[in-house]
Design a protein around this motif. Structure first.
Motif, PDB file in Angstrom:
ATOM      1  N   MET A   1       1.072  -1.195  -0.242  1.00  0.00           N
ATOM      2  CA  MET A   1      -0.277   0.374   0.143  1.00  0.00           C
ATOM      3  C   MET A   1       1.341   1.734   0.009  1.00  0.00           C
ATOM      4  SD  MET A   1      -2.966   1.198   0.363  1.00  0.00           S
ATOM      5  CE  MET A   1      -3.283   2.880   0.191  1.00  0.00           C
ATOM      6  N   LEU A   2       1.859   1.358   0.666  1.00  0.00           N
ATOM      7  CA  LEU A   2       2.636   2.485   0.890  1.00  0.00           C
ATOM      8  C   LEU A   2       4.074   2.633  -0.403  1.00  0.00           C
ATOM      9  CD1 LEU A   2       3.761   1.613   5.167  1.00  0.00           C
ATOM     10  CD2 LEU A   2       1.875   4.002   3.913  1.00  0.00           C
ATOM     11  N   ALA A   3       4.449   1.710  -1.089  1.00  0.00           N
ATOM     12  CA  ALA A   3       4.919   1.726  -2.133  1.00  0.00           C
ATOM     13  C   ALA A   3       3.738   2.499  -3.461  1.00  0.00           C
ATOM     14  CB  ALA A   3       5.023   0.618  -2.396  1.00  0.00           C
ATOM     15  N   SER A   4       2.765   1.793  -3.563  1.00  0.00           N
ATOM     16  CA  SER A   4       2.007   1.876  -4.589  1.00  0.00           C
ATOM     17  C   SER A   4       1.175   3.599  -3.960  1.00  0.00           C
ATOM     18  CB  SER A   4       0.727   1.119  -4.418  1.00  0.00           C
ATOM     19  OG  SER A   4      -0.482   1.371  -5.213  1.00  0.00           O
ATOM     20  N   TRP A   5       1.030   4.125  -2.387  1.00  0.00           N
ATOM     21  CA  TRP A   5       0.329   5.263  -2.941  1.00  0.00           C
ATOM     22  C   TRP A   5       1.403   6.228  -3.519  1.00  0.00           C
ATOM     23  CZ3 TRP A   5      -3.999   7.218  -1.003  1.00  0.00           C
ATOM     24  CH2 TRP A   5      -4.029   8.641  -0.991  1.00  0.00           C
ATOM     25  N   LYS A   6       2.599   6.137  -2.838  1.00  0.00           N
ATOM     26  CA  LYS A   6       3.533   6.874  -3.750  1.00  0.00           C
ATOM     27  C   LYS A   6       3.334   7.488  -4.438  1.00  0.00           C
ATOM     28  CE  LYS A   6       7.431   5.655  -1.239  1.00  0.00           C
ATOM     29  NZ  LYS A   6       9.177   4.292  -0.834  1.00  0.00           N
ATOM     30  N   GLY A   7       3.138   6.548  -5.880  1.00  0.00           N
ATOM     31  CA  GLY A   7       2.802   7.070  -7.170  1.00  0.00           C
ATOM     32  C   GLY A   7       1.124   8.184  -7.232  1.00  0.00           C
ATOM     33  N   ILE A   8       0.207   7.608  -5.696  1.00  0.00           N
ATOM     34  CA  ILE A   8      -0.683   8.142  -6.467  1.00  0.00           C
ATOM     35  C   ILE A   8      -0.415   9.747  -6.101  1.00  0.00           C
ATOM     36  CG2 ILE A   8      -2.497   9.144  -5.108  1.00  0.00           C
ATOM     37  CD1 ILE A   8      -4.185   5.525  -5.331  1.00  0.00           C
ATOM     38  N   PHE A   9       0.239  10.527  -4.764  1.00  0.00           N
ATOM     39  CA  PHE A   9       0.693  11.372  -4.086  1.00  0.00           C
ATOM     40  C   PHE A   9       1.406  11.805  -5.146  1.00  0.00           C
ATOM     41  CE2 PHE A   9       3.906  13.966  -0.969  1.00  0.00           C
ATOM     42  CZ  PHE A   9       2.408  14.084  -0.004  1.00  0.00           C
ATOM     43  N   ARG A  10       2.339  11.077  -5.854  1.00  0.00           N
ATOM     44  CA  ARG A  10       2.811  12.078  -6.471  1.00  0.00           C
ATOM     45  C   ARG A  10       2.098  13.199  -7.063  1.00  0.00           C
ATOM     46  NH1 ARG A  10       7.312   8.549  -7.394  1.00  0.00           N
ATOM     47  NH2 ARG A  10       5.684   7.197  -8.624  1.00  0.00           N
ATOM     48  N   GLN A  11       0.911  12.859  -7.389  1.00  0.00           N
ATOM     49  CA  GLN A  11      -0.283  13.133  -8.111  1.00  0.00           C
ATOM     50  C   GLN A  11      -1.229  13.436  -7.452  1.00  0.00           C
ATOM     51  OE1 GLN A  11      -0.995  11.920 -12.470  1.00  0.00           O
ATOM     52  NE2 GLN A  11       1.109  10.725 -11.801  1.00  0.00           N
ATOM     53  N   ILE A  12      -1.168  13.779  -5.604  1.00  0.00           N
ATOM     54  CA  ILE A  12      -2.460  14.271  -5.038  1.00  0.00           C
ATOM     55  C   ILE A  12      -3.552  15.004  -5.318  1.00  0.00           C
ATOM     56  CG2 ILE A  12      -1.171  15.494  -3.128  1.00  0.00           C
ATOM     57  CD1 ILE A  12      -1.844  13.927  -1.670  1.00  0.00           C
ATOM     58  N   GLU A  13      -2.737  15.914  -5.972  1.00  0.00           N
ATOM     59  CA  GLU A  13      -4.463  17.051  -6.285  1.00  0.00           C
ATOM     60  C   GLU A  13      -5.274  16.984  -7.406  1.00  0.00           C
ATOM     61  OE1 GLU A  13      -3.993  21.158  -8.687  1.00  0.00           O
ATOM     62  OE2 GLU A  13      -3.466  21.295  -6.692  1.00  0.00           O
ATOM     63  N   LYS A  14      -4.563  15.982  -8.024  1.00  0.00           N
ATOM     64  CA  LYS A  14      -5.000  15.567 -10.095  1.00  0.00           C
ATOM     65  C   LYS A  14      -5.993  14.091  -9.038  1.00  0.00           C
ATOM     66  CE  LYS A  14      -4.893  12.993 -14.146  1.00  0.00           C
ATOM     67  NZ  LYS A  14      -3.519  11.611 -13.950  1.00  0.00           N
ATOM     68  N   THR A  15      -5.992  12.999  -8.416  1.00  0.00           N
ATOM     69  CA  THR A  15      -6.620  12.146  -7.861  1.00  0.00           C
ATOM     70  C   THR A  15      -7.325  12.395  -6.997  1.00  0.00           C
ATOM     71  OG1 THR A  15      -4.392  11.107  -8.457  1.00  0.00           O
ATOM     72  CG2 THR A  15      -6.425   9.961  -6.696  1.00  0.00           C
ATOM     73  N   GLY A  16      -7.452  14.366  -6.031  1.00  0.00           N
ATOM     74  CA  GLY A  16      -8.135  14.634  -5.403  1.00  0.00           C
ATOM     75  C   GLY A  16      -9.650  15.354  -6.098  1.00  0.00           C
TER      76      GLY A  16
ATOM     77  N   GLY B   1      -3.615   9.014   7.119  1.00  0.00           N
ATOM     78  CA  GLY B   1      -4.290   7.857   7.923  1.00  0.00           C
ATOM     79  C   GLY B   1      -3.360   6.507   6.869  1.00  0.00           C
ATOM     80  N   ILE B   2      -3.168   6.307   5.476  1.00  0.00           N
ATOM     81  CA  ILE B   2      -2.401   5.679   4.959  1.00  0.00           C
ATOM     82  C   ILE B   2      -1.804   5.573   5.265  1.00  0.00           C
ATOM     83  CG2 ILE B   2      -1.486   4.674   2.692  1.00  0.00           C
ATOM     84  CD1 ILE B   2      -4.188   6.041   1.495  1.00  0.00           C
ATOM     85  N   LYS B   3       0.100   6.587   5.812  1.00  0.00           N
ATOM     86  CA  LYS B   3       1.332   6.683   6.578  1.00  0.00           C
ATOM     87  C   LYS B   3       1.315   5.738   7.927  1.00  0.00           C
ATOM     88  CE  LYS B   3       3.064   9.544   2.403  1.00  0.00           C
ATOM     89  NZ  LYS B   3       3.783  10.806   2.615  1.00  0.00           N
TER      90      LYS B   3
ATOM     91  N   ASN C   1       1.268   2.337  13.077  1.00  0.00           N
ATOM     92  CA  ASN C   1       1.570   3.128  14.243  1.00  0.00           C
ATOM     93  C   ASN C   1      -0.418   2.574  14.294  1.00  0.00           C
ATOM     94  OD1 ASN C   1       1.010   4.235  16.571  1.00  0.00           O
ATOM     95  ND2 ASN C   1       2.729   5.406  16.761  1.00  0.00           N
ATOM     96  N   ILE C   2      -1.450   1.753  14.878  1.00  0.00           N
ATOM     97  CA  ILE C   2      -2.546   1.478  14.650  1.00  0.00           C
ATOM     98  C   ILE C   2      -2.347   2.696  16.280  1.00  0.00           C
ATOM     99  CG2 ILE C   2      -4.098   0.095  15.658  1.00  0.00           C
ATOM    100  CD1 ILE C   2      -3.394  -0.005  12.351  1.00  0.00           C
ATOM    101  N   ASP C   3      -2.374   3.419  17.137  1.00  0.00           N
ATOM    102  CA  ASP C   3      -2.325   4.118  17.635  1.00  0.00           C
ATOM    103  C   ASP C   3      -2.842   5.834  17.137  1.00  0.00           C
ATOM    104  OD1 ASP C   3      -3.109   2.228  20.001  1.00  0.00           O
ATOM    105  OD2 ASP C   3      -1.123   1.826  20.680  1.00  0.00           O
ATOM    106  N   ALA C   4      -1.585   5.060  16.864  1.00  0.00           N
ATOM    107  CA  ALA C   4      -2.122   6.917  15.809  1.00  0.00           C
ATOM    108  C   ALA C   4      -2.656   7.355  15.172  1.00  0.00           C
ATOM    109  CB  ALA C   4      -0.004   7.302  15.347  1.00  0.00           C
ATOM    110  N   PHE C   5      -2.816   5.288  13.917  1.00  0.00           N
ATOM    111  CA  PHE C   5      -4.104   5.608  12.942  1.00  0.00           C
ATOM    112  C   PHE C   5      -5.605   6.416  13.721  1.00  0.00           C
ATOM    113  CE2 PHE C   5      -7.249   3.612  11.056  1.00  0.00           C
ATOM    114  CZ  PHE C   5      -7.363   4.186   9.578  1.00  0.00           C
ATOM    115  N   PHE C   6      -5.757   5.748  14.656  1.00  0.00           N
ATOM    116  CA  PHE C   6      -7.337   5.961  15.310  1.00  0.00           C
ATOM    117  C   PHE C   6      -7.277   6.959  15.968  1.00  0.00           C
ATOM    118  CE2 PHE C   6      -7.467   0.730  17.073  1.00  0.00           C
ATOM    119  CZ  PHE C   6      -8.151   0.532  15.972  1.00  0.00           C
ATOM    120  N   ALA C   7      -6.228   7.516  16.613  1.00  0.00           N
ATOM    121  CA  ALA C   7      -6.142   9.442  17.321  1.00  0.00           C
ATOM    122  C   ALA C   7      -6.384  10.272  16.428  1.00  0.00           C
ATOM    123  CB  ALA C   7      -4.905   9.599  18.019  1.00  0.00           C
ATOM    124  N   TYR C   8      -5.794   9.348  14.811  1.00  0.00           N
ATOM    125  CA  TYR C   8      -5.654  10.757  13.917  1.00  0.00           C
ATOM    126  C   TYR C   8      -7.118  10.937  13.100  1.00  0.00           C
ATOM    127  CZ  TYR C   8      -4.553  13.630   9.265  1.00  0.00           C
ATOM    128  OH  TYR C   8      -4.972  14.401   8.683  1.00  0.00           O
TER     129      TYR C   8
END
Length: 191
Positions: A39-54, A103-105, A109-116
């Motif tokens: 997921m994290l490796a794939s997400w890099k491809g989306i993050f590079r085009q974050i505005e367009k994807t959004g 959230g994805i990143k 750390n599930i505790d940080a994930f839940f909190a955020y």
């Protein structure tokens, strides 16, 4: 001498974080360690085009759920073309995508994930007319936007991982929203 070099090389290899197997995943996470890594490796491809994807995500969201436009005064009167070139939509879409990114990143750390993620869910009480079930309406547009951005890198395995991930995020946004509702109702009944 050769054995010492081999030992040294293998000990350096074991200390290299890139060559180590991923740590075991938290049992509270629906993702295995391998899925999380993918997921994290794939997400890099989306993050590079974050505005367009959004922007793709929100245009698909509004196409499938026109009633959600009522939550966004600034977008109500805009046409499809206006939305695709709207600076306001680009700004909001990028903000939402950065929230998803965080959230994805933080799935490692599930505790940080839940909190955020639950905090973000709770903040949606500030949006007049927003309902918890609105979060679920993002699932399909998100998956379609990810598929559009990733193209042939959106394999069946990656699609499955994205489905698990977005559902986990949305589920926790809803929990945060509902916990906040319960707190607000509890505070009102105590007054």
């Amino acid at each position: 001498m050769g054995c010492e070099l081999t030992k040294l090389a293998s000990s350096e290899l074991n200390n290299d974080p890139l060559n180590r197997p991923p740590p075991p995943s938290d049992p509270r996470s629906p993702l295995s360690a391998k899925q999380q890594y993918c997921m994290l490796a794939s997400w890099k491809g989306i993050f590079r085009q974050i505005e367009k994807t959004g922007i793709i995500l929100f245009i698909k969201l509004f196409e499938e759920n026109a009633e959600l436009l009522d939550l966004f005064e600034q977008f109500r009167e805009k046409t499809h073309l206006d939305l695709s070139t709207s600076a306001e939509l680009a700004e909001h879409a990028t903000k939402v995508m950065h929230t998803l990114d965080e959230g994805i990143k933080s799935t490692g750390n599930i505790d940080a994930f839940f909190a955020y993620v639950r905090h973000v869910g709770a903040t949606h009480h500030q949006v007049p007319g927003f309902k918890a079930e609105n979060f679920w309406k993002i699932e399909q547009p998100f998956l379609e936007a990810a598929k559009t951005t990733l193209g042939d890198r959106y394999t069946p395995n990656i699609e499955n991982i994205y489905k698990i991930t977005i559902r986990f995020i949305l589920e926790n946004l809803v929990i945060g929203y509902e916990e906040s509702t319960a707190k607000q109702n509890g505070n009102q009944s105590q007054s």
